[in-house]
Design a protein around this motif. Structure first.
Motif, PDB file in Angstrom:
ATOM      1  N   GLU A 157       0.171  -1.211  -0.059  1.00 36.97           N
ATOM      2  CA  GLU A 157       0.072   0.099  -0.494  1.00 36.97           C
ATOM      3  C   GLU A 157       0.612   1.397   0.258  1.00 36.97           C
ATOM      4  OE1 GLU A 157      -2.254  -0.972   3.656  1.00 36.97           O
ATOM      5  OE2 GLU A 157      -3.284  -1.903   2.376  1.00 36.97           O
ATOM      6  N   GLY A 158       2.051   1.329  -0.344  1.00 36.26           N
ATOM      7  CA  GLY A 158       3.332   2.391  -0.056  1.00 36.26           C
ATOM      8  C   GLY A 158       3.432   3.011   1.256  1.00 36.26           C
ATOM      9  N   ARG A 159       3.144   2.217   2.259  1.00 36.26           N
ATOM     10  CA  ARG A 159       3.445   2.398   3.134  1.00 36.26           C
ATOM     11  C   ARG A 159       5.116   1.991   3.653  1.00 36.26           C
ATOM     12  NH1 ARG A 159      -2.496   1.742   6.307  1.00 36.26           N
ATOM     13  NH2 ARG A 159      -4.008   3.295   5.180  1.00 36.26           N
ATOM     14  N   LYS A 160       5.872   2.778   4.900  1.00 36.75           N
ATOM     15  CA  LYS A 160       6.672   1.710   5.834  1.00 36.75           C
ATOM     16  C   LYS A 160       6.401   0.164   6.455  1.00 36.75           C
ATOM     17  CE  LYS A 160       9.336   6.311   5.846  1.00 36.75           C
ATOM     18  NZ  LYS A 160       9.976   7.095   6.530  1.00 36.75           N
ATOM     19  N   PRO A 161       6.755  -0.021   6.469  1.00 32.70           N
ATOM     20  CA  PRO A 161       7.311  -1.641   7.529  1.00 32.70           C
ATOM     21  C   PRO A 161       6.669  -0.641   9.124  1.00 32.70           C
ATOM     22  CG  PRO A 161       8.909  -1.794   6.177  1.00 32.70           C
ATOM     23  CD  PRO A 161       8.092  -0.391   5.924  1.00 32.70           C
ATOM     24  N   LEU A 162       5.849  -1.507  10.011  1.00 27.43           N
ATOM     25  CA  LEU A 162       5.862  -1.655  10.809  1.00 27.43           C
ATOM     26  C   LEU A 162       7.557  -2.006  12.321  1.00 27.43           C
ATOM     27  CD1 LEU A 162       2.373  -1.821  12.039  1.00 27.43           C
ATOM     28  CD2 LEU A 162       3.649   0.397  11.186  1.00 27.43           C
ATOM     29  N   GLY A 163       8.495  -1.221  12.868  1.00 20.70           N
ATOM     30  CA  GLY A 163       9.374  -1.504  13.200  1.00 20.70           C
ATOM     31  C   GLY A 163       8.269  -1.868  15.035  1.00 20.70           C
ATOM     32  N   TYR A 164       9.045  -2.638  16.226  1.00 17.37           N
ATOM     33  CA  TYR A 164       8.395  -3.182  17.426  1.00 17.37           C
ATOM     34  C   TYR A 164       9.561  -3.609  17.612  1.00 17.37           C
ATOM     35  CZ  TYR A 164       8.988  -7.479  15.398  1.00 17.37           C
ATOM     36  OH  TYR A 164       8.912  -9.086  14.846  1.00 17.37           O
ATOM     37  N   GLY A 165       9.897  -3.331  19.385  1.00 19.26           N
ATOM     38  CA  GLY A 165      10.591  -3.957  19.975  1.00 19.26           C
ATOM     39  C   GLY A 165      10.194  -4.804  21.418  1.00 19.26           C
ATOM     40  N   ILE A 166      10.665  -6.334  21.993  1.00 17.70           N
ATOM     41  CA  ILE A 166      10.359  -6.907  22.507  1.00 17.70           C
ATOM     42  C   ILE A 166      11.092  -6.575  23.826  1.00 17.70           C
ATOM     43  CG2 ILE A 166       9.070  -9.178  22.824  1.00 17.70           C
ATOM     44  CD1 ILE A 166       8.000  -8.810  20.635  1.00 17.70           C
ATOM     45  N   GLY A 167      11.079  -6.727  24.684  1.00 17.99           N
ATOM     46  CA  GLY A 167      11.855  -7.358  26.298  1.00 17.99           C
ATOM     47  C   GLY A 167      10.770  -8.278  27.320  1.00 17.99           C
ATOM     48  N   VAL A 168      12.200  -9.136  27.361  1.00 19.92           N
ATOM     49  CA  VAL A 168      11.649 -10.559  28.346  1.00 19.92           C
ATOM     50  C   VAL A 168      12.550 -10.493  29.165  1.00 19.92           C
ATOM     51  CG1 VAL A 168      11.189 -12.686  28.424  1.00 19.92           C
ATOM     52  CG2 VAL A 168      10.568 -11.727  26.091  1.00 19.92           C
ATOM     53  N   HIS A 169      11.130 -10.538  30.524  1.00 18.59           N
ATOM     54  CA  HIS A 169      12.796 -11.432  31.553  1.00 18.59           C
ATOM     55  C   HIS A 169      11.510 -12.213  32.588  1.00 18.59           C
ATOM     56  CE1 HIS A 169      15.703 -11.044  34.759  1.00 18.59           C
ATOM     57  NE2 HIS A 169      14.537 -10.360  34.984  1.00 18.59           N
ATOM     58  N   VAL A 170      12.107 -12.463  33.758  1.00 17.43           N
ATOM     59  CA  VAL A 170      11.557 -13.266  33.882  1.00 17.43           C
ATOM     60  C   VAL A 170      11.875 -13.614  35.686  1.00 17.43           C
ATOM     61  CG1 VAL A 170      13.398 -15.607  34.058  1.00 17.43           C
ATOM     62  CG2 VAL A 170      10.537 -16.513  34.922  1.00 17.43           C
TER      63      VAL A 170
END
Length: 416
Positions: free
Chosen positions: A315-328
């Motif tokens: 659709e002519g848009r930029k791809p979305l970026g994301y960040g995920i952090g994981v701990h326990v």
């Protein structure tokens, strides 16, 4: 057609033709159903009791307009000889379909006080409703529907049909109609109970909703639980929201949250909150496969984001970026807030570390970062990339950090 509001005292619908059976059924509806949570079970037992009282009900249905994020309405349908009612839900927009518009249900919900149709005779006055053909095909001979009026103008529908030759008698109709006030009260209580549960599940998640409904409603109430924690955040959302029209931004967020949320819920995670363009979820360690399930959820979420981004690029848009952090670690799980406004969430150092890891994804340019504590518990260190040690804000000592991508391991590569 005679309106129920216009019947006079000489009409059989005024009652009085079956006092003993009516009293027993009303007592059961108003008193003995108090311990029954589900209206579909009440419908089944009511129809069975009607049959024993000599009222030849062959089919009965309850039609509710419900408040649910996904469904516009629900139908509970019982047929003679069945021990359970069939439950069918209807999506938003179903009220515009031909199935709905050409039905007695629409007649009742737009103001009719009664719909009665003898099915053994078809004439020019018979509405060409597909439902009537369905009922005839089942061998039913008569049909009647009435409104179930709840408080604040909320109207729903109940319908009965019989396979008795000649249909319902006037006495049968009167017997059924006499139950309507009690059935309206009983159904409203169950519907509102279900709405309260749905409301909580929608806004705080299924596990938290159970805690709240069980009485965890005071500030500070809660428990300490061990959990794998996942925090996710969308990249460059501020710039997107400034540049895009409002409706497009909302559509983007919904697509992003669908991609992330559905795998989390599929694998037993609980989304506690959406925070603007981010989310907080936990996988309780009471489930022995919690860490593995979290990795599976991330893997599927990444695949879903790839699909979503491919659509954006087309659709002519930029791809979305994301960040995920994981701990326990251990977290305090419960009510926090002011005296009048509470939030059911998790807090603790383990949550802070997951948040710091999500922030670190911007610096190291990796979308998913896991703490060594989590990786050791999941048993998957050999399949991940060790990025070394990082001193996270608020910590005195650095922690080892691992990078994850959905194609770096398979489900068989990890063990609980």
């Amino acid at each position: 057609m005679q309106s129920l509001l216009d019947v006079n005292k000489s009409s059989p619908r005024a009652g009085g033709v079956w006092p003993a059976q009516k009293s027993a059924l009303l007592d059961w509806l108003m008193i003995e159903t108090r311990e029954q949570r589900f209206i579909d079970n009440i419908l089944v037992e009511m129809c069975e009791r009607l049959g024993k009282a000599g009222i030849p009900v062959g089919r009965a249905s309850l039609h509710f307009r419900i408040q649910h994020p996904q469904w516009r309405g629900a139908r509970l349908l019982w047929r003679k000889g069945l021990a359970e009612a069939e439950i069918r839900t209807f999506e938003y927009g179903s009220e515009q379909t031909a199935e709905y518009l050409n039905s007695p249900l629409n007649d009742i919900l737009t103001g009719a006080g009664e719909v009665r149709q003898r099915l053994e005779v078809i004439d020019a006055a018979t509405p060409p409703y597909p439902l009537y053909d369905e009922l005839r095909a089942e061998g039913l001979t008569d049909y009647v529907a009435w409104p179930l009026d709840h408080t604040l103008g909320k109207r729903h529908v109940v319908a009965f049909a019989t396979d008795r030759r000649g249909g319902f008698t006037d006495e049968h109709i009167a017997a059924l109609y006499d139950l309507m006030p009690a059935l309206a009260i009983v159904s409203e209580i169950r519907l509102k109970n279900r709405f309260a549960r749905t409301l909580l599940e929608t806004y705080v998640g299924p596990h938290a909703s159970e805690q709240i409904l069980a009485g965890a409603t005071t500030r500070g109430s809660g428990v300490t639980v061990g959990a794998a924690i996942l925090i996710c955040d969308l990249r460059d959302f501020t710039a997107i929201s400034d540049a895009w029209p409002r409706d497009n931004v909302i559509e983007l967020l919904n697509g992003y949250f669908d991609a992330m949320s559905e795998p989390i819920e599929k694998y037993g995670g609980e989304i506690l909150k959406f925070m603007g363009d981010g989310l907080l979820a936990i996988f309780p360690l009471s489930n022995p496969t919690a860490c593995v399930d979290l990795l599976r959820a991330i893997s599927e979420a990444q695949a879903a984001m790839s699909t979503l981004n491919a659509e954006h690029v087309r659709e002519g848009r930029k791809p979305l970026g994301y960040g995920i952090g994981v701990h326990v670690g251990d977290v305090m799980y419960g009510n926090i807030g002011s005296r009048k406004r509470l939030d059911f969430t998790v807090i603790g150092p383990a949550v802070n570390i997951a948040s710091r890891l999500e922030t670190l994804t911007k610096q190291v340019k990796r979308p998913v970062l896991l703490s060594k504590t989590f990786v050791d518990l999941a048993g998957c260190a050999a399949k991940l990339e060790n990025l070394g040690s990082y001193l996270l804000r608020g910590l005195d000592e650095p922690i080892d950090v691992f990078a994850f991508s959905g194609d770096c391991l398979t489900v068989n590569d990890v063990s609980a």
